[in-house]
Design a protein around this motif. Structure first.
Motif, PDB file in Angstrom:
ATOM      1  N   THR A 132      18.403  59.581  34.389  1.00 33.45           N
ATOM      2  CA  THR A 132      18.334  58.182  34.803  1.00 33.45           C
ATOM      3  C   THR A 132      19.732  57.767  35.276  1.00 33.45           C
ATOM      4  OG1 THR A 132      18.906  57.326  32.611  1.00 33.45           O
ATOM      5  CG2 THR A 132      16.551  57.662  33.090  1.00 33.45           C
ATOM      6  N   LEU A 133      19.787  56.719  36.080  1.00 27.44           N
ATOM      7  CA  LEU A 133      21.085  56.251  36.573  1.00 27.44           C
ATOM      8  C   LEU A 133      21.970  55.788  35.422  1.00 27.44           C
ATOM      9  CD1 LEU A 133      19.919  54.317  39.747  1.00 27.44           C
ATOM     10  CD2 LEU A 133      21.022  56.548  39.641  1.00 27.44           C
ATOM     11  N   HIS A 134      21.366  55.149  34.416  1.00 29.58           N
ATOM     12  CA  HIS A 134      22.141  54.702  33.251  1.00 29.58           C
ATOM     13  C   HIS A 134      22.762  55.888  32.514  1.00 29.58           C
ATOM     14  CE1 HIS A 134      20.034  50.860  33.833  1.00 29.58           C
ATOM     15  NE2 HIS A 134      21.008  50.341  33.118  1.00 29.58           N
ATOM     16  N   ARG A 135      21.995  56.968  32.406  1.00 29.98           N
ATOM     17  CA  ARG A 135      22.520  58.143  31.715  1.00 29.98           C
ATOM     18  C   ARG A 135      23.574  58.846  32.572  1.00 29.98           C
ATOM     19  NH1 ARG A 135      19.003  63.283  29.350  1.00 29.98           N
ATOM     20  NH2 ARG A 135      20.745  64.340  28.345  1.00 29.98           N
ATOM     21  N   LEU A 136      23.357  58.852  33.876  1.00 35.28           N
ATOM     22  CA  LEU A 136      24.319  59.479  34.779  1.00 35.28           C
ATOM     23  C   LEU A 136      25.675  58.779  34.697  1.00 35.28           C
ATOM     24  CD1 LEU A 136      24.726  61.556  37.175  1.00 35.28           C
ATOM     25  CD2 LEU A 136      24.219  59.621  38.692  1.00 35.28           C
ATOM     26  N   LEU A 137      25.640  57.448  34.693  1.00 36.85           N
ATOM     27  CA  LEU A 137      26.878  56.670  34.665  1.00 36.85           C
ATOM     28  C   LEU A 137      27.407  56.463  33.249  1.00 36.85           C
ATOM     29  CD1 LEU A 137      26.023  53.922  37.323  1.00 36.85           C
ATOM     30  CD2 LEU A 137      27.456  55.938  37.629  1.00 36.85           C
ATOM     31  N   LYS A 138      26.566  56.731  32.242  1.00 37.08           N
ATOM     32  CA  LYS A 138      26.915  56.565  30.824  1.00 37.08           C
ATOM     33  C   LYS A 138      27.185  55.092  30.505  1.00 37.08           C
ATOM     34  CE  LYS A 138      28.863  61.221  30.390  1.00 37.08           C
ATOM     35  NZ  LYS A 138      30.059  62.028  30.024  1.00 37.08           N
ATOM     36  N   SER A 139      26.117  54.399  30.180  1.00 33.06           N
ATOM     37  CA  SER A 139      26.216  52.955  29.949  1.00 33.06           C
ATOM     38  C   SER A 139      26.835  52.624  28.598  1.00 33.06           C
ATOM     39  CB  SER A 139      24.822  52.323  30.031  1.00 33.06           C
ATOM     40  OG  SER A 139      23.970  52.889  29.062  1.00 33.06           O
ATOM     41  N   GLY A 140      27.344  51.380  28.488  1.00 28.94           N
ATOM     42  CA  GLY A 140      27.837  50.843  27.235  1.00 28.94           C
ATOM     43  C   GLY A 140      29.195  51.338  26.806  1.00 28.94           C
ATOM     44  N   HIS A 141      30.201  51.217  27.686  1.00 26.69           N
ATOM     45  CA  HIS A 141      31.542  51.685  27.344  1.00 26.69           C
ATOM     46  C   HIS A 141      32.565  50.565  27.521  1.00 26.69           C
ATOM     47  CE1 HIS A 141      31.210  56.110  26.677  1.00 26.69           C
ATOM     48  NE2 HIS A 141      30.060  55.924  27.287  1.00 26.69           N
ATOM     49  N   GLY A 142      32.872  49.877  26.463  1.00 27.84           N
ATOM     50  CA  GLY A 142      33.959  48.905  26.423  1.00 27.84           C
ATOM     51  C   GLY A 142      33.852  47.812  27.469  1.00 27.84           C
ATOM     52  N   GLN A 143      34.974  47.522  28.121  1.00 25.65           N
ATOM     53  CA  GLN A 143      35.025  46.414  29.065  1.00 25.65           C
ATOM     54  C   GLN A 143      34.245  46.719  30.342  1.00 25.65           C
ATOM     55  OE1 GLN A 143      38.995  45.710  30.466  1.00 25.65           O
ATOM     56  NE2 GLN A 143      39.466  47.866  30.775  1.00 25.65           N
ATOM     57  N   HIS A 144      34.021  47.988  30.632  1.00 22.37           N
ATOM     58  CA  HIS A 144      33.225  48.364  31.792  1.00 22.37           C
ATOM     59  C   HIS A 144      31.768  48.526  31.368  1.00 22.37           C
ATOM     60  CE1 HIS A 144      36.645  49.038  34.463  1.00 22.37           C
ATOM     61  NE2 HIS A 144      37.257  49.631  33.455  1.00 22.37           N
ATOM     62  N   ALA A 145      30.866  48.208  32.284  1.00 24.64           N
ATOM     63  CA  ALA A 145      29.446  48.379  31.986  1.00 24.64           C
ATOM     64  C   ALA A 145      29.106  49.854  31.814  1.00 24.64           C
ATOM     65  CB  ALA A 145      28.606  47.771  33.115  1.00 24.64           C
ATOM     66  N   PHE A 146      29.878  50.732  32.492  1.00 24.60           N
ATOM     67  CA  PHE A 146      29.594  52.162  32.453  1.00 24.60           C
ATOM     68  C   PHE A 146      30.889  52.955  32.272  1.00 24.60           C
ATOM     69  CE2 PHE A 146      26.235  50.217  34.999  1.00 24.60           C
ATOM     70  CZ  PHE A 146      25.110  50.690  34.337  1.00 24.60           C
ATOM     71  N   PHE A 147      30.744  54.149  31.740  1.00 24.98           N
ATOM     72  CA  PHE A 147      31.883  55.047  31.554  1.00 24.98           C
ATOM     73  C   PHE A 147      32.460  55.471  32.901  1.00 24.98           C
ATOM     74  CE2 PHE A 147      33.511  59.438  31.032  1.00 24.98           C
ATOM     75  CZ  PHE A 147      34.541  59.172  30.142  1.00 24.98           C
ATOM     76  N   HIS A 148      31.561  55.713  33.875  1.00 25.73           N
ATOM     77  CA  HIS A 148      32.006  56.083  35.214  1.00 25.73           C
ATOM     78  C   HIS A 148      32.035  54.843  36.100  1.00 25.73           C
ATOM     79  CE1 HIS A 148      32.114  60.379  34.524  1.00 25.73           C
ATOM     80  NE2 HIS A 148      30.922  60.312  33.969  1.00 25.73           N
ATOM     81  N   HIS A 149      33.170  54.626  36.749  1.00 23.29           N
ATOM     82  CA  HIS A 149      33.358  53.471  37.633  1.00 23.29           C
ATOM     83  C   HIS A 149      34.420  53.849  38.654  1.00 23.29           C
ATOM     84  CE1 HIS A 149      36.904  52.812  35.091  1.00 23.29           C
ATOM     85  NE2 HIS A 149      36.098  52.931  34.052  1.00 23.29           N
ATOM     86  N   ALA A 150      34.922  52.854  39.401  1.00 29.43           N
ATOM     87  CA  ALA A 150      35.862  53.145  40.493  1.00 29.43           C
ATOM     88  C   ALA A 150      37.109  53.886  40.016  1.00 29.43           C
ATOM     89  CB  ALA A 150      36.254  51.850  41.200  1.00 29.43           C
ATOM     90  N   ASN A 151      37.590  53.571  38.812  1.00 28.62           N
ATOM     91  CA  ASN A 151      38.801  54.206  38.297  1.00 28.62           C
ATOM     92  C   ASN A 151      38.521  55.461  37.470  1.00 28.62           C
ATOM     93  OD1 ASN A 151      40.465  52.196  39.441  1.00 28.62           O
ATOM     94  ND2 ASN A 151      40.043  50.828  37.707  1.00 28.62           N
ATOM     95  N   ASN A 152      37.250  55.749  37.249  1.00 26.81           N
ATOM     96  CA  ASN A 152      36.848  56.958  36.536  1.00 26.81           C
ATOM     97  C   ASN A 152      35.571  57.494  37.181  1.00 26.81           C
ATOM     98  OD1 ASN A 152      36.769  59.009  34.564  1.00 26.81           O
ATOM     99  ND2 ASN A 152      35.433  57.773  33.252  1.00 26.81           N
ATOM    100  N   PRO A 153      35.687  57.987  38.417  1.00 33.04           N
ATOM    101  CA  PRO A 153      34.483  58.345  39.185  1.00 33.04           C
ATOM    102  C   PRO A 153      33.780  59.594  38.663  1.00 33.04           C
ATOM    103  CG  PRO A 153      36.470  58.965  40.380  1.00 33.04           C
ATOM    104  CD  PRO A 153      36.917  58.192  39.181  1.00 33.04           C
ATOM    105  N   LEU A 154      32.542  59.749  39.089  1.00 33.73           N
ATOM    106  CA  LEU A 154      31.777  60.949  38.793  1.00 33.73           C
ATOM    107  C   LEU A 154      32.395  62.143  39.519  1.00 33.73           C
ATOM    108  CD1 LEU A 154      28.304  59.298  39.340  1.00 33.73           C
ATOM    109  CD2 LEU A 154      28.935  60.437  37.201  1.00 33.73           C
ATOM    110  N   SER A 155      32.243  63.320  38.948  1.00 34.80           N
ATOM    111  CA  SER A 155      32.763  64.526  39.583  1.00 34.80           C
ATOM    112  C   SER A 155      31.599  65.334  40.144  1.00 34.80           C
ATOM    113  CB  SER A 155      33.557  65.359  38.566  1.00 34.80           C
ATOM    114  OG  SER A 155      34.062  66.525  39.180  1.00 34.80           O
ATOM    115  N   ILE A 156      31.073  64.873  41.276  1.00 32.13           N
ATOM    116  CA  ILE A 156      29.940  65.546  41.901  1.00 32.13           C
ATOM    117  C   ILE A 156      30.148  65.612  43.411  1.00 32.13           C
ATOM    118  CG2 ILE A 156      28.172  65.083  40.156  1.00 32.13           C
ATOM    119  CD1 ILE A 156      27.351  62.645  41.674  1.00 32.13           C
TER     120      ILE A 156
END
Length: 269
Positions: free
Chosen positions: A213-237
């Motif tokens: 799922t997209l939520h699992r791909l981005l890893k939801s629920g991480h601190g101040q960001h909605a997701f673990f992966h974001h512009a400053n911590n992008p996915l490695s794909i």
């Protein structure tokens, strides 16, 4: 706040709950709103378009894209909640910019791959082959079609073509969908296509066996960001395949695209 502002804010909020990112003032101007046959007093007529626009522009909570205000009114009389205006703008900028970057393709290798995966002597246009060519030549592509039109099989062939272009290097591929049910269907379809198609072992082993799922791909629920992966911590794909793309709402699409490196290929189904 003026009545014109309250009316506009209520309409924007209501239409947003219906899935619209904004309202078009022209659509509602001089029309009867909130009418109830039981409560005639609840009915009102929206102001004329020009009067309404001028009244809204005088409100400090409404601005243009250069101002930090809760709502944004553009030149075409679309009124947004600011958050959704930024989402929509950033998504459109991403989609436009992606295909402005040239991709390096071995054309002879591509022709060989197309002949292998799409053998056809018919004079009828092979739209699956056209979709494959488009997806290989562009960083971002959309493939549409109803049930049974062979979308997943076509995309498996596309992934094989892309992996072949990148050999001997490893291609990092992710499969995703908005819901768990859609992700499960995508997993099943890709596995089935891998078994049915004649794919070299060196390519087949790089095709993923699991969709998320997209939520699992981005890893939801991480601190101040909605997701673990974001512009400053992008996915490695290197390649992202997204099924049921029409189900993705504006907010999730924004979070997804901002978490992708600029060189990631994206295929929307």
């Amino acid at each position: 706040p003026s009545d014109d502002l309250i009316l506009a804010a209520c309409l924007v909020s209501h239409q947003n709950s219906q899935g619209d990112s904004c309202i078009q003032l022209k659509q509602f101007a001089e029309t009867q709103l909130f009418f109830s046959s039981q409560l005639e007093s609840t009915s009102l007529i929206a102001p004329p378009l020009d009067n309404w626009r001028q009244a809204l522009l005088k409100c400090s909570v409404i601005g243009n894209s250069q101002q930090s205000t809760p709502m944004i009114l553009d030149e075409d009389n679309h009124l947004y909640l600011a958050k959704y205006w930024h989402y929509e703008t950033q998504i459109s900028q991403y989609l436009i910019s992606q295909n402005q970057h040239p991709v390096n393709i071995n054309k002879n290798l591509l022709k060989q791959g197309l002949s292998h995966y799409f053998p056809s002597s018919s004079q009828v246009i092979d739209w699956q082959k056209i979709a494959a060519i488009t997806a290989v030549l562009n960083r971002c592509s959309f493939i549409s079609g109803g049930p049974g039109t062979g979308k997943t099989t076509t995309v498996t062939k596309i992934l094989a073509l892309l992996i072949e272009q990148n050999l001997p290097k490893q291609s990092h591929i992710a499969l995703a969908a908005p819901t768990g049910k859609a992700a499960a269907r995508l997993t099943e379809s890709i596995l089935q296509a891998k078994q049915q198609l004649s794919i070299k072992p060196s390519i087949a082993e790089q095709l993923p066996d699991q969709a998320f799922t997209l939520h699992r791909l981005l890893k939801s629920g991480h601190g101040q960001h909605a997701f673990f992966h974001h512009a400053n911590n992008p996915l490695s794909i290197d390649i992202l395949l997204i099924d049921e793309a029409s189900m993705i709402d504006l907010s999730m699409m924004h979070h997804l695209l901002t978490a992708l490196p600029s060189n990631t290929r994206v295929i929307f189904l």
